[in-house]
Design an enzyme around this catalytic site. Structure first.
Site, mmCIF file in Angstrom:
data_model
loop_
_atom_site.group_PDB
_atom_site.id
_atom_site.type_symbol
_atom_site.label_atom_id
_atom_site.label_comp_id
_atom_site.label_asym_id
_atom_site.label_seq_id
_atom_site.Cartn_x
_atom_site.Cartn_y
_atom_site.Cartn_z
ATOM 1 N N GLY A 50 0.768 -1.253 0.000
ATOM 2 C CA GLY A 50 0.000 0.000 0.000
ATOM 3 C C GLY A 50 0.791 1.292 0.000
ATOM 4 O O GLY A 50 0.308 2.308 -0.497
ATOM 5 N N ASP A 105 1.380 3.352 4.806
ATOM 6 C CA ASP A 105 0.256 4.079 4.221
ATOM 7 C C ASP A 105 -0.795 4.416 5.272
ATOM 8 O O ASP A 105 -1.274 5.537 5.347
ATOM 9 C CB ASP A 105 -0.381 3.273 3.068
ATOM 10 C CG ASP A 105 -0.618 1.806 3.448
ATOM 11 O OD1 ASP A 105 -0.351 1.419 4.615
ATOM 12 O OD2 ASP A 105 -1.053 1.040 2.573
ATOM 13 N N ASP A 108 -3.990 1.084 11.214
ATOM 14 C CA ASP A 108 -5.371 0.793 11.599
ATOM 15 C C ASP A 108 -5.361 0.277 13.046
ATOM 16 O O ASP A 108 -5.357 1.061 13.986
ATOM 17 C CB ASP A 108 -5.915 -0.229 10.595
ATOM 18 C CG ASP A 108 -7.367 -0.595 10.823
ATOM 19 O OD1 ASP A 108 -7.986 -0.086 11.758
ATOM 20 O OD2 ASP A 108 -7.897 -1.413 10.055
ATOM 21 N N GLY A 110 -2.810 -1.124 14.337
ATOM 22 C CA GLY A 110 -1.429 -0.936 14.801
ATOM 23 C C GLY A 110 -0.685 -2.254 14.966
ATOM 24 O O GLY A 110 0.508 -2.256 15.281
ATOM 25 N N THR A 112 0.245 -4.549 12.761
ATOM 26 C CA THR A 112 1.300 -4.756 11.760
ATOM 27 C C THR A 112 2.558 -4.003 12.161
ATOM 28 O O THR A 112 3.653 -4.565 12.218
ATOM 29 C CB THR A 112 0.830 -4.244 10.378
ATOM 30 O OG1 THR A 112 -0.411 -4.859 10.062
ATOM 31 C CG2 THR A 112 1.851 -4.527 9.301
HETATM 32 P P1 5GP Z 1 -3.140 -2.738 10.982
HETATM 33 O O1 5GP Z 1 -2.207 -3.882 11.308
HETATM 34 O O2 5GP Z 1 -2.634 -1.412 11.503
HETATM 35 O O3 5GP Z 1 -4.536 -3.017 11.439
HETATM 36 O O4 5GP Z 1 -3.274 -2.665 9.429
HETATM 37 C C1 5GP Z 1 -2.237 -2.234 8.632
HETATM 38 C C2 5GP Z 1 -2.461 -2.504 7.167
HETATM 39 O O5 5GP Z 1 -3.816 -2.830 6.882
HETATM 40 C C3 5GP Z 1 -2.169 -1.271 6.336
HETATM 41 O O6 5GP Z 1 -0.826 -1.218 5.981
HETATM 42 C C4 5GP Z 1 -3.052 -1.467 5.146
HETATM 43 O O7 5GP Z 1 -2.413 -2.254 4.189
HETATM 44 C C5 5GP Z 1 -4.233 -2.211 5.700
HETATM 45 N N1 5GP Z 1 -5.352 -1.297 5.988
HETATM 46 C C6 5GP Z 1 -5.727 -0.814 7.190
HETATM 47 N N2 5GP Z 1 -6.787 0.002 7.079
HETATM 48 C C7 5GP Z 1 -7.079 0.042 5.756
HETATM 49 C C8 5GP Z 1 -8.062 0.748 4.991
HETATM 50 O O8 5GP Z 1 -8.906 1.524 5.479
HETATM 51 N N3 5GP Z 1 -8.019 0.539 3.646
HETATM 52 C C9 5GP Z 1 -7.139 -0.290 3.043
HETATM 53 N N4 5GP Z 1 -7.202 -0.400 1.726
HETATM 54 N N5 5GP Z 1 -6.188 -0.962 3.732
HETATM 55 C C10 5GP Z 1 -6.169 -0.789 5.072
#
Ligand code: 5GP
Length: 180
Positions: A50, A105, A108, A110, A112
């Site tokens: 992303g 990018d 969300d 956190g 990852t």
């Molecule tokens: P986390 O581990 O913080 O929940 O998610 C991280 C990854 O999830 C981001 O790098 C992204 O690739 C994906 N992601 C999180 N939220 C969104 C969103 O609203 N749209 C999209 N397309 N990808 C998201």
């Protein structure tokens, strides 16, 4: 385009490209201020897929020499985070004693970034900071320190400017949010 459709979902315009470019410029000037004079090497690590468009725009605003690396972690499945992080593509260089800036990018939950941060710390860099274009603070409750944030957004699902829905929508110049 005020609306776009992917699969059976409609997305509406949310952050236009000119506003994204302003965010990128502001982030770059903060990073230039903080890293312009450091003596150690600086490595920007972009988390694929992303963040590749954000990374490309960001580094072209940086005024100091730096290395660029890409990592690929387990992908975001459909429209909710998996919370599981494995390397599909790892950093290709020794990070010991270097300053790392992780370029993401969107943060969300956190999970990852938290997991990636733990893995990077084992490689003994001089410092690690995180730069993200978008952040959903309601979802991650500051579980990881975000040093450079373009903009906080509510827990909406967004696409465009590199962000996808099941692989599509990355080419959109603007960011769109899911219409409910
Ligand atoms: P986390 O581990 O913080 O929940 O998610 C991280 C990854 O999830 C981001 O790098 C992204 O690739 C994906 N992601 C999180 N939220 C969104 C969103 O609203 N749209 C999209 N397309 N990808 C998201």
């Amino acid at each position: 385009m005020s609306e776009v459709n992917y699969f059976d979902k409609t997305f509406e315009m949310y952050i236009p490209n000119w506003e994204i470019q302003n965010l990128v410029m502001r982030l770059a000037s903060e990073i230039n201020r903080d890293y312009g004079r450091v003596e150690e090497e600086v490595v920007l690590i972009s988390i694929l897929d992303g963040s590749f468009i954000f990374m490309a725009d960001l580094i072209r605003q940086l005024e100091f020499d730096h290395h660029v690396q890409f990592v690929k972690l387990t992908s975001y499945k459909d429209m909710s985070s998996t919370g599981v992080v494995d390397f599909v593509l790892d950093v290709q260089t020794d990070l010991r004693g270097k300053h790392i800036i992780i370029v993401e990018d969107i943060v969300d939950t956190g999970l990852t970034i938290e997991s990636f941060l733990e893995q990077l710390q084992l490689r003994e860099p001089a410092s690690i900071r995180i730069c993200t274009l978008l952040s959903k603070p309601d979802e991650h409750n500051d579980i990881v320190p975000l040093d450079y944030v373009g903009v906080d957004i509510p827990p909406e699902f967004v696409i465009g400017y590199g962000l996808d829905l099941n692989g599509l929508g990355r080419q959109l110049r603007d960011i769109y949010k899911l219409k409910v």
